[in-house]
Scaffold this motif. Structure first.
Motif, PDB file in Angstrom:
ATOM      1  N   VAL A 123      22.302  31.041  46.861  1.00  0.00           N
ATOM      2  CA  VAL A 123      22.823  30.329  45.665  1.00  0.00           C
ATOM      3  C   VAL A 123      22.248  28.932  45.590  1.00  0.00           C
ATOM      4  CG1 VAL A 123      24.550  29.308  47.273  1.00  0.00           C
ATOM      5  CG2 VAL A 123      25.243  29.656  45.079  1.00  0.00           C
ATOM      6  N   ASP A 210      35.200  29.823  40.579  1.00  0.00           N
ATOM      7  CA  ASP A 210      33.972  30.093  39.949  1.00  0.00           C
ATOM      8  C   ASP A 210      34.138  30.624  38.650  1.00  0.00           C
ATOM      9  OD1 ASP A 210      30.837  30.783  40.791  1.00  0.00           O
ATOM     10  OD2 ASP A 210      31.747  32.546  39.699  1.00  0.00           O
ATOM     11  N   GLU A 373      30.269  27.236  46.566  1.00  0.00           N
ATOM     12  CA  GLU A 373      30.208  27.104  45.033  1.00  0.00           C
ATOM     13  C   GLU A 373      29.636  25.873  44.589  1.00  0.00           C
ATOM     14  OE1 GLU A 373      31.076  28.995  42.664  1.00  0.00           O
ATOM     15  OE2 GLU A 373      32.013  30.634  43.704  1.00  0.00           O
TER      16      GLU A 373
END
Length: 418
Positions: A123, A210, A373
């Motif tokens: 990520v 998300d 995130e």
């Protein structure tokens, strides 16, 4: 980010830049950044030393102020003038926007040699790539979803450290009844949005966060979970003092440090304020995941994007710079000074405090569990136009009698901003 419309606004500065071209050494890097505060400046000085030890001259292009807006203006002018620096401090979706302009350099050679793909969570590495190729190098990780707590205030109020929203409101009420401020806050739009995203994460979980604040799914933005987030935020508002408007974040942190307030929602840069005041993590202050967010981790990552340079010596120096930034030595010294944590695996924890090591453990766990995130409030998740529109909605909600229902509708509309 189309540069053409910017030409007129930047013309004067671009003309000056073009008229005074840099004199390039055989091996030199010019780095445009806005790390100008005490700890940050110390860190950059260390990077300069590391580069000079490799025989590469360092040309500093520090642009203070405006949380990076001034640096962005200077960078655009330099690119228009055809004299882009070797590297510039850019983060999040902005890296992709510069990639679309065709001005970023491919640094896969440094990434392959340094095995970056195995050292970085995907990520994170995906943010550093444009069309599958590395064009930027990450410097650090800030965790945004923290709650900073003064344990003395809790003790005075007979309250306990909260782990979820219900416990948070019990503690807040007890602190308020004890005659103290429950929630230290600075009424500035970015601070309002920092609290908001932690509330969305805490009430809805990482998957909902998300869907709503990264993918901007309209069903998530208008559904009952987002309504609950705004209702929770409305309740938090009642525990913020009436003088919060316009207060800087560090002054709100000072309220927690000196015992005037019990708790603050803020990223881990707040830790630097506690440390500077001689406070010890775990004893004089507590760093807790924002209520309900224990298994999630919202990140804000500083990075250096690499711009296309002309000759082979400059290209070699650029790759050397990228490798130096990812080295365990630089990752350690930069993050000790900044209050953040190393972005890569394999850096010694010996010198990091309890908050930093907790952050490292939580990031690793969240990465494995799918709870890592990007922070919407800090420019990591969505483009700047949409982020600005959402920030406006949240700020209006925090500073008016706007209802949660109206806020949900306004949020969904803001997410469609072009």
């Amino acid at each position: 980010m189309k540069l053409k419309p910017f030409v007129q606004a930047a013309l004067a500065l671009a003309t000056v830049v073009a008229a005074t071209p840099a004199v390039h050494a055989a091996a030199q890097v010019e780095v445009l950044h806005y790390w100008t505060s005490g700890g940050e400046a110390k860190s950059i000085a260390e990077l300069k030393k590391m580069m000079e030890a490799k025989g590469v001259a360092w040309k500093d292009f520090a642009v203070a102020g405006g949380a990076g807006e001034n640096a962005t203006t200077a960078l655009k002018a330099r690119v228009i003038a055809g004299s882009a620096p070797t590297a510039a401090q850019i983060k999040g979706p902005s890296i992709q926007e510069w990639g679309q302009e065709g001005v970023l350099a491919n640094i896969d050679a440094a990434a392959t040699e340094g095995k970056w793909d195995s050292l970085l969570p995907s990520v994170v590495s995906n943010v550093m790539k444009y069309k599958g190729h590395y064009v930027a190098v990450p410097v650090n990780v800030h965790r945004v979803n923290w709650l900073w707590v003064n344990p003395e205030v809790l003790a005075k109020a007979g309250a306990k450290a909260p782990t979820n929203m219900d416990e948070f409101f019990v503690a807040a009420e007890k602190i308020k009844k004890a005659g103290l401020i429950a929630v230290a806050h600075g009424g500035q739009p970015w601070q309002d949005t920092t609290v908001f995203e932690s509330v969305v994460l805490g009430t809805g979980g990482a998957a909902f966060y998300d869907k709503a604040l990264v993918k901007l799914d309209q069903a998530a933005l208008t559904g009952p979970q987002m309504l609950k987030s705004f209702e929770t935020l409305a309740k938090i508002k009642t525990y913020i003092d009436k003088d919060a408007a316009g207060r800087d974040w560090n002054l709100a942190t000072a309220m927690v440090i000196n015992g005037k307030a019990g708790m603050q929602f803020m990223g881990d840069w707040a830790k630097g304020e506690f440390t500077a005041a001689g406070k010890v993590a775990g004893k004089d202050f507590l760093c807790l995941p924002a209520p309900g967010t224990e298994k999630a981790f919202t990140f804000n990552i500083d990075s250096l994007a690499m711009f296309k340079v002309k000759n082979a010596d400059e290209q070699k120096a650029q790759l050397s710079l990228a490798s130096a930034v990812m080295s365990p030595e630089f990752q350690e010294v930069f993050n000790l000074n900044k209050g953040s944590i190393p972005v890569r695996a394999g850096v010694s924890r010996a010198k990091f405090d309890a908050c930093a090591t907790r952050s490292m453990d939580d990031m690793a766990a969240a990465s494995k569990a799918g709870g890592l995130e990007p922070s919407m409030a800090h420019g990591m998740a969505i483009d700047s136009a949409k982020a600005g529109a959402i920030q406006d909605v949240v700020a209006k909600f925090m500073n008016s009698a706007m209802t949660p229902q109206a806020a949900v509708q306004a949020l969904a509309k803001a997410a469609k901003t072009k």
